[in-house]
Design a protein around this motif. Sequence first.
Motif, PDB file in Angstrom:
ATOM      1  N   GLU A 193       0.722  -1.368  -0.134  1.00 33.77           N
ATOM      2  CA  GLU A 193      -0.061  -0.060  -0.027  1.00 33.77           C
ATOM      3  C   GLU A 193       0.908   1.312   0.048  1.00 33.77           C
ATOM      4  O   GLU A 193       0.543   2.268  -0.713  1.00 33.77           O
ATOM      5  CB  GLU A 193      -0.871   0.019   1.200  1.00 33.77           C
ATOM      6  CG  GLU A 193      -1.990  -0.998   1.011  1.00 33.77           C
ATOM      7  CD  GLU A 193      -2.977  -1.112   2.234  1.00 33.77           C
ATOM      8  OE1 GLU A 193      -3.965  -1.454   2.348  1.00 33.77           O
ATOM      9  OE2 GLU A 193      -2.632  -0.531   3.452  1.00 33.77           O
ATOM     10  N   GLU A 194       2.097   1.139   0.738  1.00 35.19           N
ATOM     11  CA  GLU A 194       2.863   2.173   0.911  1.00 35.19           C
ATOM     12  C   GLU A 194       3.432   2.693  -0.625  1.00 35.19           C
ATOM     13  O   GLU A 194       3.672   3.551  -0.788  1.00 35.19           O
ATOM     14  CB  GLU A 194       4.069   2.322   2.118  1.00 35.19           C
ATOM     15  CG  GLU A 194       3.296   2.397   3.267  1.00 35.19           C
ATOM     16  CD  GLU A 194       4.249   2.166   4.304  1.00 35.19           C
ATOM     17  OE1 GLU A 194       5.567   2.029   3.879  1.00 35.19           O
ATOM     18  OE2 GLU A 194       4.092   2.082   5.722  1.00 35.19           O
ATOM     19  N   ALA A 195       3.716   1.543  -1.243  1.00 37.17           N
ATOM     20  CA  ALA A 195       4.215   1.545  -2.710  1.00 37.17           C
ATOM     21  C   ALA A 195       3.481   2.308  -3.660  1.00 37.17           C
ATOM     22  O   ALA A 195       3.877   2.904  -4.663  1.00 37.17           O
ATOM     23  CB  ALA A 195       4.756   0.475  -3.034  1.00 37.17           C
ATOM     24  N   LEU A 196       1.941   2.637  -3.440  1.00 39.48           N
ATOM     25  CA  LEU A 196       1.045   3.121  -4.072  1.00 39.48           C
ATOM     26  C   LEU A 196       1.166   4.753  -3.806  1.00 39.48           C
ATOM     27  O   LEU A 196       0.327   5.292  -3.143  1.00 39.48           O
ATOM     28  CB  LEU A 196      -0.268   2.725  -3.986  1.00 39.48           C
ATOM     29  CG  LEU A 196      -0.601   1.219  -4.165  1.00 39.48           C
ATOM     30  CD1 LEU A 196      -1.919   0.764  -3.878  1.00 39.48           C
ATOM     31  CD2 LEU A 196      -0.314   0.885  -5.621  1.00 39.48           C
ATOM     32  N   ASP A 197       2.362   5.273  -4.429  1.00 34.83           N
ATOM     33  CA  ASP A 197       2.486   6.632  -4.084  1.00 34.83           C
ATOM     34  C   ASP A 197       1.902   7.680  -4.876  1.00 34.83           C
ATOM     35  O   ASP A 197       1.270   7.118  -5.855  1.00 34.83           O
ATOM     36  CB  ASP A 197       4.031   6.962  -3.812  1.00 34.83           C
ATOM     37  CG  ASP A 197       4.897   6.486  -4.986  1.00 34.83           C
ATOM     38  OD1 ASP A 197       4.393   6.506  -6.032  1.00 34.83           O
ATOM     39  OD2 ASP A 197       6.010   6.196  -4.727  1.00 34.83           O
ATOM     40  N   ASP A 198       2.274   8.840  -4.870  1.00 31.21           N
ATOM     41  CA  ASP A 198       1.880   9.824  -6.092  1.00 31.21           C
ATOM     42  C   ASP A 198       2.166   9.453  -7.471  1.00 31.21           C
ATOM     43  O   ASP A 198       1.617  10.122  -8.399  1.00 31.21           O
ATOM     44  CB  ASP A 198       2.250  11.221  -5.567  1.00 31.21           C
ATOM     45  CG  ASP A 198       1.377  11.567  -4.507  1.00 31.21           C
ATOM     46  OD1 ASP A 198       0.112  11.537  -4.270  1.00 31.21           O
ATOM     47  OD2 ASP A 198       2.175  12.459  -3.608  1.00 31.21           O
ATOM     48  N   GLY A 199       3.259   8.748  -7.621  1.00 28.42           N
ATOM     49  CA  GLY A 199       3.808   8.464  -9.038  1.00 28.42           C
ATOM     50  C   GLY A 199       2.887   7.137  -9.403  1.00 28.42           C
ATOM     51  O   GLY A 199       3.158   6.862 -10.659  1.00 28.42           O
ATOM     52  N   VAL A 200       1.890   6.726  -8.830  1.00 32.30           N
ATOM     53  CA  VAL A 200       1.122   5.610  -9.520  1.00 32.30           C
ATOM     54  C   VAL A 200      -0.385   6.241  -9.619  1.00 32.30           C
ATOM     55  O   VAL A 200      -1.147   6.898  -8.766  1.00 32.30           O
ATOM     56  CB  VAL A 200       1.016   4.601  -8.332  1.00 32.30           C
ATOM     57  CG1 VAL A 200      -0.047   3.381  -8.862  1.00 32.30           C
ATOM     58  CG2 VAL A 200       2.499   3.876  -7.969  1.00 32.30           C
ATOM     59  N   ALA A 201      -0.809   5.827 -10.883  1.00 30.33           N
ATOM     60  CA  ALA A 201      -2.162   6.462 -11.379  1.00 30.33           C
ATOM     61  C   ALA A 201      -3.163   5.694 -10.624  1.00 30.33           C
ATOM     62  O   ALA A 201      -2.917   4.531 -10.178  1.00 30.33           O
ATOM     63  CB  ALA A 201      -2.193   6.463 -12.857  1.00 30.33           C
ATOM     64  N   VAL A 202      -4.384   6.207 -10.437  1.00 27.69           N
ATOM     65  CA  VAL A 202      -5.560   5.598  -9.880  1.00 27.69           C
ATOM     66  C   VAL A 202      -5.930   4.404 -10.535  1.00 27.69           C
ATOM     67  O   VAL A 202      -6.580   3.417  -9.916  1.00 27.69           O
ATOM     68  CB  VAL A 202      -6.658   6.484  -9.478  1.00 27.69           C
ATOM     69  CG1 VAL A 202      -6.203   7.637  -8.499  1.00 27.69           C
ATOM     70  CG2 VAL A 202      -7.050   6.954 -10.678  1.00 27.69           C
ATOM     71  N   ASP A 203      -5.645   4.342 -11.557  1.00 30.32           N
ATOM     72  CA  ASP A 203      -6.274   3.223 -12.840  1.00 30.32           C
ATOM     73  C   ASP A 203      -5.370   2.317 -13.103  1.00 30.32           C
ATOM     74  O   ASP A 203      -5.501   1.294 -13.692  1.00 30.32           O
ATOM     75  CB  ASP A 203      -7.053   3.514 -13.753  1.00 30.32           C
ATOM     76  CG  ASP A 203      -6.060   4.316 -14.847  1.00 30.32           C
ATOM     77  OD1 ASP A 203      -4.728   4.860 -14.342  1.00 30.32           O
ATOM     78  OD2 ASP A 203      -6.422   5.073 -15.980  1.00 30.32           O
ATOM     79  N   ASP A 204      -4.121   2.355 -12.279  1.00 32.68           N
ATOM     80  CA  ASP A 204      -2.790   1.131 -12.679  1.00 32.68           C
ATOM     81  C   ASP A 204      -3.305   0.050 -11.897  1.00 32.68           C
ATOM     82  O   ASP A 204      -4.016  -0.143 -10.768  1.00 32.68           O
ATOM     83  CB  ASP A 204      -1.821   1.889 -11.692  1.00 32.68           C
ATOM     84  CG  ASP A 204      -0.521   0.931 -12.140  1.00 32.68           C
ATOM     85  OD1 ASP A 204      -0.361  -0.142 -11.482  1.00 32.68           O
ATOM     86  OD2 ASP A 204       0.548   1.450 -12.322  1.00 32.68           O
ATOM     87  N   PRO A 205      -3.348  -0.907 -12.731  1.00 32.42           N
ATOM     88  CA  PRO A 205      -3.658  -2.392 -12.110  1.00 32.42           C
ATOM     89  C   PRO A 205      -3.226  -2.544 -10.833  1.00 32.42           C
ATOM     90  O   PRO A 205      -3.600  -3.662  -9.976  1.00 32.42           O
ATOM     91  CB  PRO A 205      -2.965  -3.441 -13.252  1.00 32.42           C
ATOM     92  CG  PRO A 205      -2.637  -2.573 -14.491  1.00 32.42           C
ATOM     93  CD  PRO A 205      -2.467  -0.953 -13.897  1.00 32.42           C
ATOM     94  N   ARG A 206      -1.963  -2.025 -10.292  1.00 33.75           N
ATOM     95  CA  ARG A 206      -1.469  -2.491  -9.077  1.00 33.75           C
ATOM     96  C   ARG A 206      -2.483  -2.120  -8.007  1.00 33.75           C
ATOM     97  O   ARG A 206      -2.437  -2.724  -7.009  1.00 33.75           O
ATOM     98  CB  ARG A 206      -0.159  -1.787  -8.771  1.00 33.75           C
ATOM     99  CG  ARG A 206       0.894  -2.363  -9.605  1.00 33.75           C
ATOM    100  CD  ARG A 206       2.329  -1.769  -9.309  1.00 33.75           C
ATOM    101  NE  ARG A 206       2.327  -0.411 -10.241  1.00 33.75           N
ATOM    102  CZ  ARG A 206       3.095   0.468 -10.133  1.00 33.75           C
ATOM    103  NH1 ARG A 206       4.348   0.222  -9.447  1.00 33.75           N
ATOM    104  NH2 ARG A 206       3.005   1.590 -10.804  1.00 33.75           N
ATOM    105  N   VAL A 207      -3.271  -1.274  -8.207  1.00 31.74           N
ATOM    106  CA  VAL A 207      -4.234  -0.635  -7.344  1.00 31.74           C
ATOM    107  C   VAL A 207      -5.310  -1.915  -6.911  1.00 31.74           C
ATOM    108  O   VAL A 207      -5.563  -2.067  -5.839  1.00 31.74           O
ATOM    109  CB  VAL A 207      -4.847   0.825  -7.746  1.00 31.74           C
ATOM    110  CG1 VAL A 207      -6.090   1.042  -6.798  1.00 31.74           C
ATOM    111  CG2 VAL A 207      -3.741   1.815  -8.018  1.00 31.74           C
ATOM    112  N   ALA A 208      -5.936  -2.174  -7.895  1.00 32.27           N
ATOM    113  CA  ALA A 208      -6.728  -3.270  -7.761  1.00 32.27           C
ATOM    114  C   ALA A 208      -5.987  -4.446  -6.954  1.00 32.27           C
ATOM    115  O   ALA A 208      -6.750  -5.172  -6.137  1.00 32.27           O
ATOM    116  CB  ALA A 208      -7.498  -3.635  -8.842  1.00 32.27           C
ATOM    117  N   GLN A 209      -5.023  -4.916  -7.535  1.00 31.72           N
ATOM    118  CA  GLN A 209      -4.254  -5.926  -6.879  1.00 31.72           C
ATOM    119  C   GLN A 209      -4.016  -5.861  -5.523  1.00 31.72           C
ATOM    120  O   GLN A 209      -4.392  -6.898  -4.680  1.00 31.72           O
ATOM    121  CB  GLN A 209      -2.843  -6.230  -7.669  1.00 31.72           C
ATOM    122  CG  GLN A 209      -2.243  -7.410  -7.028  1.00 31.72           C
ATOM    123  CD  GLN A 209      -0.885  -7.405  -7.923  1.00 31.72           C
ATOM    124  OE1 GLN A 209      -0.470  -6.955  -8.971  1.00 31.72           O
ATOM    125  NE2 GLN A 209      -0.029  -8.144  -7.480  1.00 31.72           N
TER     126      GLN A 209
END
Length: 303
Positions: A193-209
């Motif tokens: 979760e911490e890796a989902l920083d400001d450089g990750v888009a909200v629709d990035d597949p990692r978010v759902a994963q």
Amino acid sequence: MHSSFMPPRQVKIGDAAAFAGTTPRAIRHYHEIGLLPEPERGGDDRRRYGYEDMIRLLWIRKMTAAGVALDDIREAFTTGTASAGADSGDGIAGILERLEETLAEQEAEVRRQRTAVQRMRTEGSRTGLLSDFVTERLRGLPEGSLRQADLDSLLVTERILGPLGAAVQATRFVVLATHPALREDSDRVDDAEEALDDGVAVDDPRVAQVAAERHAFESALYAVIEKLGLEQDDDALFDAWDAAHPAPAHEGEEGADLSSGGRGTGSMGVFEAMGKMPYDFSPARLRCMELAAELSAHESPAT
């Protein structure tokens, strides 16, 4: 043999201050606020203080030492029916009554502070900051099994939801402290979760994963809580809180809950807290939290 010494009829401000046990600066302040009348001045244009001035100075000194505010002393001298050096009737009596109430409140606060310090020494400097209701829930855990982040989270929760809310949340940390495998999974999901920083888009597949991983972990955690019977312990917490803090009649029969009665005087409302407590979450992480909540809701419609 008679002494040839004759006491002065008037003294300068330095001698007056020394005799009364105060300072020339304080006496000048008394003059400025109208507590002590301006005395006559000598040929050198310096103040001269006589016997009545000294009597009033002594009473001011004694009353301030007892904790009476200067404004109250001035009021008593202004409205009192007796002389400045004696008990000025109802004015002084009322002031002393208020002062006694204030001192009683201060004594109660000192006792509270001493209790808090003793708890911090007994429970540990961090754990002791939490209320008894929360620390009792954590009692018996192995020393060092609670992490700093766990205690920080409980501190925030107690501020928002009160001791009852924090005690319920403590169940989570009780399980993590006694189940290393779950703690390892918790760390892994937290890191993701911490890796989902400001450089990750909200629709990035990692978010759902990561949201799916969070949901899976929470489900596993709850299964352990249920297996250990800790859910029933949480119900007992509510009963204990209700017994110790009966709800006022106007609140009906609902009892204490996490959003109102369970908060206590040292907490604030959830929405108010959301606007005042900063959380450094990126949009991607917030979206991840939303998706995890949606997964939980779909799995348990009744909830």
